[in-house]
Motif scaffolding. Structure first.
Motif, PDB file in Angstrom:
ATOM      1  N   THR A 102     -55.812 -70.487 -10.635  1.00 55.82           N
ATOM      2  CA  THR A 102     -55.265 -70.986  -9.373  1.00 55.82           C
ATOM      3  C   THR A 102     -54.234 -70.015  -8.794  1.00 55.82           C
ATOM      4  O   THR A 102     -54.132 -69.880  -7.570  1.00 55.82           O
ATOM      5  N   ASP A 103     -53.487 -69.339  -9.641  1.00 51.58           N
ATOM      6  CA  ASP A 103     -52.578 -68.294  -9.150  1.00 51.58           C
ATOM      7  C   ASP A 103     -53.354 -67.199  -8.440  1.00 51.58           C
ATOM      8  O   ASP A 103     -52.930 -66.691  -7.393  1.00 51.58           O
ATOM      9  N   PHE A 104     -54.499 -66.825  -8.997  1.00 51.07           N
ATOM     10  CA  PHE A 104     -55.336 -65.804  -8.374  1.00 51.07           C
ATOM     11  C   PHE A 104     -55.847 -66.272  -7.011  1.00 51.07           C
ATOM     12  O   PHE A 104     -55.787 -65.531  -6.020  1.00 51.07           O
ATOM     13  N   GLN A 148     -50.931 -65.480  -6.032  1.00 46.66           N
ATOM     14  CA  GLN A 148     -49.701 -65.322  -6.807  1.00 46.66           C
ATOM     15  C   GLN A 148     -49.938 -64.647  -8.152  1.00 46.66           C
ATOM     16  O   GLN A 148     -48.996 -64.435  -8.916  1.00 46.66           O
ATOM     17  N   HIS A 149     -51.180 -64.332  -8.438  1.00 44.11           N
ATOM     18  CA  HIS A 149     -51.554 -63.829  -9.760  1.00 44.11           C
ATOM     19  C   HIS A 149     -50.829 -62.530 -10.114  1.00 44.11           C
ATOM     20  O   HIS A 149     -50.198 -62.410 -11.161  1.00 44.11           O
ATOM     21  N   ILE A 150     -50.874 -61.556  -9.211  1.00 39.92           N
ATOM     22  CA  ILE A 150     -50.283 -60.245  -9.498  1.00 39.92           C
ATOM     23  C   ILE A 150     -48.773 -60.287  -9.377  1.00 39.92           C
ATOM     24  O   ILE A 150     -48.050 -59.774 -10.249  1.00 39.92           O
ATOM     25  N   TYR A 189     -40.988 -56.491  -6.059  1.00 41.37           N
ATOM     26  CA  TYR A 189     -42.422 -56.601  -6.301  1.00 41.37           C
ATOM     27  C   TYR A 189     -43.104 -57.446  -5.227  1.00 41.37           C
ATOM     28  O   TYR A 189     -44.272 -57.241  -4.931  1.00 41.37           O
ATOM     29  N   ASP A 190     -42.377 -58.422  -4.667  1.00 38.37           N
ATOM     30  CA  ASP A 190     -42.988 -59.268  -3.651  1.00 38.37           C
ATOM     31  C   ASP A 190     -43.310 -58.502  -2.385  1.00 38.37           C
ATOM     32  O   ASP A 190     -44.118 -58.933  -1.574  1.00 38.37           O
ATOM     33  N   ALA A 206     -62.537 -58.432  -7.944  1.00 35.96           N
ATOM     34  CA  ALA A 206     -62.040 -59.482  -7.051  1.00 35.96           C
ATOM     35  C   ALA A 206     -60.527 -59.555  -7.034  1.00 35.96           C
ATOM     36  O   ALA A 206     -59.942 -60.337  -6.270  1.00 35.96           O
ATOM     37  N   GLY A 207     -59.856 -58.748  -7.871  1.00 33.13           N
ATOM     38  CA  GLY A 207     -58.407 -58.789  -7.952  1.00 33.13           C
ATOM     39  C   GLY A 207     -57.880 -59.723  -9.013  1.00 33.13           C
ATOM     40  O   GLY A 207     -56.677 -60.023  -9.051  1.00 33.13           O
ATOM     41  N   TYR A 208     -58.758 -60.172  -9.907  1.00 33.01           N
ATOM     42  CA  TYR A 208     -58.381 -61.091 -10.970  1.00 33.01           C
ATOM     43  C   TYR A 208     -58.414 -60.359 -12.307  1.00 33.01           C
ATOM     44  O   TYR A 208     -59.316 -59.576 -12.559  1.00 33.01           O
ATOM     45  N   GLY A 209     -57.441 -60.627 -13.147  1.00 32.55           N
ATOM     46  CA  GLY A 209     -57.397 -60.002 -14.460  1.00 32.55           C
ATOM     47  C   GLY A 209     -56.246 -59.038 -14.637  1.00 32.55           C
ATOM     48  O   GLY A 209     -56.196 -58.295 -15.617  1.00 32.55           O
ATOM     49  N   PHE A 210     -55.281 -59.047 -13.700  1.00 33.85           N
ATOM     50  CA  PHE A 210     -54.116 -58.164 -13.836  1.00 33.85           C
ATOM     51  C   PHE A 210     -53.239 -58.663 -14.975  1.00 33.85           C
ATOM     52  O   PHE A 210     -52.833 -59.813 -15.029  1.00 33.85           O
ATOM     53  N   LEU A 211     -52.942 -57.772 -15.909  1.00 33.69           N
ATOM     54  CA  LEU A 211     -52.176 -58.126 -17.093  1.00 33.69           C
ATOM     55  C   LEU A 211     -50.696 -57.829 -16.935  1.00 33.69           C
ATOM     56  O   LEU A 211     -49.843 -58.571 -17.413  1.00 33.69           O
TER      57      LEU A 211
END
Length: 499
Positions: free
Chosen positions: A191-193, A197-199, A216-217, A297-302
C-alpha cells in the motif's frame, strides 16, 4: 507422437500463441506464462512513468493493477480463474466482524490451505495437467500466502489499523506484478508503494529520522533502471544455460533402468549432482524476472547500501551466489525462495509451541502440493537439518585454528551440502513414489542413514535451543532471517524472515 504433442501443448488458457509454442518446442502453458511476464515488464515501466502517484490517485493505481492481474490469469488459465475469485471470498470485508476474535487468523490459515489443497488434488488427479506444468495452482499458492500473511499481520497489529477496502484487498492479492510467480510481500509495503510512500519512507528510515526534514521528501525517487537491467541480464544467462545445459541433463535419467543397473555408484552420484545443479536456473529465471518486474514498476526499494547507492532487493527471492556457495543446509535454505521462507517462519515456526522444525517442513510440503515427491523431500530434510546442525556445533571449532584448516573445512562442507541438497530435492523433481524409491535405492539411502546416525550420536552433546518467537534472527532454524546483505532489509517493518 501426436498424443504427446497434444499433452505438451494442452492448456485451459489462451491458444493464441500455439504457433509460437510449436515453433519453439515449448509447452503452450510455459509460452503463455513467459509472454505475460514480458508484457508485465513493459506494463510495469508504463505503470511507474505514466501512472505514478503524481499522475494518478491510489484508487486508479489499485484498479489498474488488479485488472491487469486478472487479465493475466484469464490469458494463462482461462476458466480456472474462478478458483482465485472463490478463495478471495476470504476477504477481510467478509471477515471484518470476526477479526475481533483471536482465532480468526487460524481460520484464514486453515480455510486457505484447505482450499489450496482441494485445488491441487483436482489438478493432479482429475484434470491431469501432467508433470511440472504451469497451471492455476501456482498463482493460487501465492494468493494463499498473501491471504494468510494479511490475516496474521492484522492479528499481530502489523498492518494498517483499518481493515483494507475491497479494492485494496483485491489489488494486494491479484496485482499484475506478482500474480503469476510472486513474491509475497507485506501488505503495508504494497500500500505504501501504491500511495507513493514506499521509497520516501525507506529513505527516511535509512537516515534514522522520520521528521521529514532530511531532504529526501524533495529529492527525485531513485531510478530502478540499472537494477532491472542487471536482473534481466541474469535472466538471459539462466535462459541460455537452460537451453544449452539443462536440457542435456534430464532429471529422469537418474532413474533410467539401464543407467541404474549398469552404472557404478560414483558415476550415478556425479550425474545426480550435475543434473540437480542444471535444474536450478529455471527457478533463478522465474524469480529474478518477477523481481525485475516489480522493480520496473518502482516497487522493491530496500534503502541505501553501504556505498550510498540505492538497493532494489526488497523483493529478492533468492541469492544465487549464496545458494551455489552454501556450506551448510541452513545457509542453502536461507538463500532459496526467501519470501516463502519468511512466510513459513511467520505463520508456523514462530507460533508452533513445540516440534517447530518438522511442522514447518510439513507445512511447506502441503503448500507445494500433493505429489508424494514433495513429502519425501521435506520429510527427508528434517533429519538432515538436525544432523547438519549437530555436526557443525561438534566439529567446526576444530577447524578455526588456521586459514588453511578453515578453507579445507569450507570445501568439505560445501561438497557435503551440495550432495545432501541433491539427494533431498531429487524426489521434488521426480514427483512420484516409484521413481523416488528407485533413486533412493540406487543411492543405498546413504544420506538418510548417515544423517540419522549423526543426529542420534551427537544429539546428547548439543541439544538445540528453542528460539524466542520475537527474535528476528534465530540460528537453530533453517527458516532463518539471516539472508545475505543483498536481500536483507536494513530497516524493515517485516516480520522477516522465513522453503
Amino acid at each position: 507422437m501426436g498424443e504427446r504433442a497434444d499433452t505438451a501443448f494442452n492448456t485451459t488458457g489462451s491458444k493464441w500463441l500455439l504457433p509460437v509454442s510449436e515453433i519453439l518446442g515449448f509447452p503452450l502453458d510455459q509460452v503463455n506464462f513467459l509472454a505475460c511476464q514480458l508484457f508485465a515488464l513493459a506494463a510495469a515501466f508504463w505503470f511507474r512513468l505514466y501512472l505514478s502517484p503524481s499522475h494518478a490517485n491510489p484508487l486508479v493505481r489499485h484498479a489498474v493493477a488488479t485488472l491487469l492481474g486478472i487479465a493475466f490469469l484469464i490469458f494463462c488459465f482461462g476458466w480456472s480463474t474462478w478458483s482465485y475469485l472463490l478463495v478471495l471470498y476470504l476477504s477481510p470485508e467478509h471477515l471484518n466482524c470476526l477479526f475481533v476474535h483471536s482465532s480468526t487468523y487460524r481460520y484464514s490459515m486453515v480455510t486457505a490451505m484447505g482450499y489450496l489443497t482441494v485445488c491441487q488434488v483436482s489438478r493432479v488427479f482429475i484434470f491431469n495437467y501432467g508433470i511440472l506444468s504451469t497451471d492455476f495452482s501456482g498463482p493460487l499458492m501465492i494468493v494463499t500466502q498473501k491471504i494468510t500473511t494479511l490475516a496474521f499481520q492484522l492479528h499481530d497489529g502489523k498492518a494498517e489499523e483499518r481493515m483494507p477496502s475491497l479494492i485494496e484487498y483485491l489489488s494486494y492479492n491479484l496485482n499484475f506484478l506478482s500474480i503469476l510467480v510472486g513474491p509475497c510481500t507485506n501488505y503495508k509495503d504494497y500500500t505504501d508503494f501504491i500511495e507513493g510512500q514506499h521509497i520516501s519512507r525507506r529513505l527516511r528510515q535509512h537516515s534514522g529520522t522520520c521528521n521529514g526534514q532530511n531532504g529526501y521528501d524533495k529529492t527525485p525517487d531513485p531510478s530502478p533502471l540499472s537494477a532491472v537491467c542487471k536482473k534481466l541480464l541474469i535472466c538471459c544467462g539462466c535462459m541460455l544455460f537452460f537451453l544449452t545445459v539443462t536440457r542435456s541433463l534430464p532429471i529422469t535419467y537418474n532413474v533410467d533402468p539401464h543407467f541404474v543397473s549398469q552404472t557404478p555408484f560414483l558415476t550415478r552420484l556425479t550425474y545426480a549432482f550435475f543434473s540437480i545443479q542444471a535444474a536450478r536456473p529455471k527457478f533463478y529465471f522465474a524469480w529474478t524476472l518477477a523481481d525485475a518486474v516489480n522493480n520496473a514498476a518502482g516497487y522493491g526499494f530496500l534503502g541505501m547500501d553501504e556505498n550510498g547507492k540505492p538497493s532494489w532487493d526488497l523483493m529478492c527471492n533468492l541469492n544465487i551466489l549464496g545458494i551455489e556457495t552454501a556450506t551448510s543446509f541452513k545457509t542453502f535454505i536461507d538463500n532459496w525462495n526467501i519470501r516463502t521462507g519468511i512466510w513459513l517462519k511467520t505463520v508456523c515456526y514462530d507460533r508452533a509451541p513445540r516440534h517447530r522444525l518438522p511442522l514447518t517442513f510439513v507445512l511447506s510440503a502441503l503448500w507445494h502440493g500433493v505429489y508424494p515427491g514433495y513429502y519425501f523431500t521435506f520429510i527427508t530434510a528434517i533429519p538432515i537439518t538436525m544432523a547438519a546442525r549437530t555436526v557443525r556445533k561438534s566439529v567446526r571449532h576444530y577447524f578455526l585454528a588456521s586459514r588453511a584448516l578453515k578453507l579445507s573445512y569450507d570445501i568439505l562442507t560445501w561438497a557435503a551440502t551440495q550432495l545432501a541438497i541433491c539427494y533431498t530435492v531429487m524426489p521434488f523433481l521426480l514427483l512420484a513414489v516409484e521413481p523416488t524409491l528407485i533413486y533412493y535405492r540406487s543411492m543405498y539411502f546413504h544420506v538418510h542413514i548417515i544423517s540419522i546416525l549423526a543426529a542420534i550420536a551427537l544429539h546428547h552433546k548439543h541439544k538445540p535451543r528453542e528460539p524466542s518467537a520475537t527474535t528476528k534472527t534465530f540460528s537453530p532454524s533453517p527458516f532463518s532471517s539471516s539472508c545475505s546483505a543483498q536481500c536483507q532489509p536494513v530497516h524493515s517493518n517485516n516480520n522477516d524472515k522465513v522453503d
